[in-house]
Enzyme design. Structure first.
Site, PDB file in Angstrom:
ATOM      1  N   GLU A  66       0.822  -1.217   0.000  1.00 46.54           N
ATOM      2  CA  GLU A  66       0.000   0.000   0.000  1.00 46.54           C
ATOM      3  C   GLU A  66       0.852   1.262   0.000  1.00 46.54           C
ATOM      4  O   GLU A  66       0.558   2.212  -0.729  1.00 46.54           O
ATOM      5  CB  GLU A  66      -0.965   0.001   1.188  1.00 46.54           C
ATOM      6  CG  GLU A  66      -2.125  -0.991   1.050  1.00 46.54           C
ATOM      7  CD  GLU A  66      -1.728  -2.442   1.308  1.00 46.54           C
ATOM      8  OE1 GLU A  66      -0.630  -2.676   1.859  1.00 46.54           O
ATOM      9  OE2 GLU A  66      -2.519  -3.343   0.967  1.00 46.54           O
ATOM     10  N   HIS A 135     -11.570  -5.770   7.237  1.00 42.47           N
ATOM     11  CA  HIS A 135     -12.147  -5.465   5.917  1.00 42.47           C
ATOM     12  C   HIS A 135     -13.318  -4.504   5.996  1.00 42.47           C
ATOM     13  O   HIS A 135     -13.911  -4.173   4.979  1.00 42.47           O
ATOM     14  CB  HIS A 135     -12.622  -6.755   5.231  1.00 42.47           C
ATOM     15  CG  HIS A 135     -11.517  -7.656   4.804  1.00 42.47           C
ATOM     16  ND1 HIS A 135     -10.687  -8.290   5.689  1.00 42.47           N
ATOM     17  CD2 HIS A 135     -11.103  -8.027   3.571  1.00 42.47           C
ATOM     18  CE1 HIS A 135      -9.813  -9.023   5.017  1.00 42.47           C
ATOM     19  NE2 HIS A 135     -10.041  -8.884   3.730  1.00 42.47           N
TER      20      HIS A 135
END
Lengths: 331, 360
Positions: A66, A135
């Site tokens: 990321e 998530h």
């Protein structure tokens, strides 16, 4: 004379794909990158077919990294590109937080505009789909608190495409939050052509007289259901879809609040330090003397999103919003 | 069999400590003009650095990170660049930045002035990244864009030995390797990250060997040999420009001084003993010996440039100390291309308050 605009019935996620396609077609500086966005078309299929259509130099898979995705996107944006980076889930953005805080949001500021970062970070967010840990985060306030980045959160297909196009054309970084619970929840008419929904503008999606409900993203259907239940009891509600979380549309809030005098704010994220508090500040600053009751917030608790067997207890529901509506009415 | 990384990545030199050729590959490219250019810039940068430290001691400059000892690594690599290449320096790389086109006003950043971050128009010199190693992925991104656009520009990114412990080091190098981005990762291994020596920073013998993991070229060079730095960096940049992808360069060097003027190196090393040893390996001394040995030396020239440099630096200090006061609008006007209503409102409220106070 009216010319009929060609529209398609799309789900929110199809509208996002359509928005990406529109901009990939229009400007060759636009590139789409992220984990699994290429051949796979994204884990949610937001980039479905785009690599095939625009080639591997425009739509490409990145290493699983990321900070690398965001860091290199910043560099590309500084050098004339318009990157649209996908972070697979908002809960995975934290390794890139430093890059966003240190560079993406600071480059224009610390160089008086000599270097700028016109990039978009797309990230699905939110709970309610029985996803594994991490998530389901909706930590938008980590970014609205951060100077130098706009934060956008559409709740429907039309806004999704129009806001995404505005975000890509914006000269500064934009975090584009996609309510993953709504990705395939419904379809709506979306113009085939390019159009924009202005950043920083909310929308009054239902008009009433008694209470103002303010929400965004996946909380819009919750707010609308509550408004419907309230109406059955003779209470009518303004419902504001905030759409942009920074900068907040203060005028739409003030206008509605000054009419109803009562406000309920709904968000999934934890209450403390949440965006609801900024909305209260706006009402305080603009509409103090119009208040008929204290402002109510319906939010997640100051906890992480629970394991999914318990998550429904922490996501605002129409019933909880109804309780809040009664509270502001009965005050 | 155990591999010896110091043997696999030998320290590349063109001239040795005594200023004698050890590698004649570039002999034909080495001219009086070139070596005089190197020498002048090395001396100029050391003079600048010493001046900055003096200014700090006199209370005329804020905290300052000196680079004495690292001049050859910075000057040699910066001179290897083409005019329109990109540079990502660290805060210790004023010599690289100035050599590549930043004005001496870079110093004003240590007096809290944003002007110290601004390169001349058209120069791609990004202001130093303060958090360690975070600039590496950015440099890779700039290089990826160069590749996408078919541009001939290359990118150089500087970082120290401590930076190799950060995740961003890996992410920057890995992306550059995957996309074969035209970027040179220029490490100055000055052996200390503030107080932590490189042998506590990593268990690897060299930094250059980390290139093996990315399957990119790695070079370990004598960072105090300005000729080796210049030619090796040039080679890596050319390779990047020609589609050859990234290179990791480890320039082995030494900082004589403290991490910054707020640091006391005697707490973590024997400064006297270490510096006596390292002065034998000084980058300026070495070039001087080389110039003398091969007929490039001219005493009158040296005196002349020393005078010129002194004047230049004195003028720079005058410039630094006669800057107009900072512009309060800079606080608010560069967060976004167009300020948001919150910033606009906050600015007006504060400026009204501030003007009111000034009237009192």
């Amino acid at each position: 004379m009216l010319t009929k605009i060609k529209t398609n019935k799309l789900t929110p996620i199809q509208a996002i794909t359509d928005g990406l396609r529109t901009m990939l077609k229009e400007r060759e500086e636009v590139i789409v990158l992220g984990e699994d966005v290429g051949v796979n078309g994204g884990v949610f299929r937001a980039t479905d077919g785009l690599q095939e259509e625009f080639g591997e130099s425009r739509v490409f898979d990145t290493p699983l990294s990321e900070a690398g995705i965001i860091g290199t996107s910043i560099g590309m944006a500084m050098n004339g590109m318009l990157p649209v980076a996908e972070i697979q889930f908002l809960g995975f953005i934290y390794p890139a937080y430093e890059q966003i805080m240190t560079h993406a949001t600071r480059m224009r500021y610390r160089t008086k505009g000599r270097f700028t970062v016109p990039m978009v970070i797309r990230a699905p967010y939110g709970a309610g789909v029985r996803a594994p840990e991490i998530h389901s985060d909706s930590m938008e306030a980590l970014f609205t608190h951060m100077p130098g980045i706009k934060v956008v959160c559409p709740s429907n297909p039309y806004d999704a495409k129009g806001l995404l196009i505005s975000a890509i054309e914006d000269p500064d970084p934009v975090l584009f939050l996609e309510p993953l619970k709504l990705y395939r929840a419904f379809r709506d008419e979306v113009p085939e052509e390019k159009y924009k929904v202005e950043l920083g503008k909310g929308k009054l999606i239902q008009e009433g007289e008694d209470v103002t409900i303010i929400a965004w993203g996946a909380m819009i259907p919750v707010a609308m259901q509550a408004a419907k239940q309230a109406e059955e009891k003779g209470i009518t509600c303004d419902v504001i879809d905030l759409r942009t979380l920074y900068p907040i549309d203060k005028d739409i809030i003030a206008k509605s609040m000054q009419k109803t005098g009562r406000t309920v704010i709904v968000h999934e994220a934890p209450a403390t330090g949440g965006l609801g508090n900024d909305i209260i500040s706006i009402i305080n600053d603009t509409s103090f003397l119009y208040m008929k009751s204290p402002i109510e917030r319906v939010t997640g608790a100051d906890v992480h999103v629970p394991f999914w067997a318990l998550e429904e207890h922490n996501i605002p529901t129409p019933a909880r919003v109804m309780d809040a509506i009664h509270k502001v009415i009965d005050f | 069999m155990e591999r010896n990384m110091e043997e696999e990545f030998p320290v590349i030199q063109i001239i040795d400590k005594e200023g004698r050729y050890v590698d004649g590959t570039y002999k034909n490219e080495i001219s009086q003009e070139l070596v005089q250019r190197f020498y002048r810039q090395l001396v100029c940068m050391r003079t600048f650095d010493q001046k900055a430290i003096n200014l700090q001691r006199q209370g005329r400059l804020g905290t300052y990170p000196g680079f004495e000892g690292q001049e050859a690594a910075q000057v040699g690599s910066a001179l290897a660049l083409e005019e329109d290449d990109w540079m990502f320096p660290t805060y210790r790389d004023h010599a690289a930045s100035i050599t590549f086109g930043r004005s001496y006003n870079i110093l004003s950043s240590w007096n809290g002035r944003i002007e110290g971050n601004l390169p001349p128009e058209g120069k791609n010199i990004v202001p130093p990244s303060v958090p360690i190693a975070t600039q590496l992925p950015l440099a890779t991104g700039v290089a990826m864009a160069n590749k996408y656009k078919g541009s001939n520009q290359a990118v150089i990114v500087y970082f120290g030995d401590g930076a190799t412990s950060e995740g961003d080091f890996h992410e920057g190098l890995n992306f550059a390797s995957v996309y074969q981005a035209p970027v040179v990762f220029f490490n100055q291994n000055n052996r200390y990250a503030i107080s932590v020596p490189v042998w506590k920073q990593m268990n690897s013998e060299t930094i250059a060997q980390k290139s093996l993991a990315y399957d990119i070229p790695g070079r370990r060079i004598d960072g105090n040999d300005v000729l080796a730095v210049y030619f090796e960096t040039k080679k890596a940049l050319e390779q990047a420009r020609n589609g050859g992808g990234p290179t990791l360069i480890e320039a082995v060097t030494w900082r004589y001084g403290a991490h910054t003027t707020a640091d006391d190196p005697t707490k973590y090393r024997n400064q006297k003993e270490e510096n006596e040893k390292h002065r034998q390996n000084d980058p300026i001394l070495r070039l001087e010996l080389f110039m003398k040995a091969y007929g490039y030396w001219d005493e009158n020239w040296k005196d002349r440039i020393k005078d010129e440099i002194k004047k230049e630096i004195d003028n720079a200090v005058k410039g630094l100390e006669s800057m107009p006061p900072p512009d309060i609008n800079d606080i608010y006007d560069y967060m976004f291309e167009k300020p948001t209503w919150t910033i606009e409102q906050q600015k007006q409220e504060y400026i009204n308050h501030w003007r009111g106070e000034m009237k009192c």
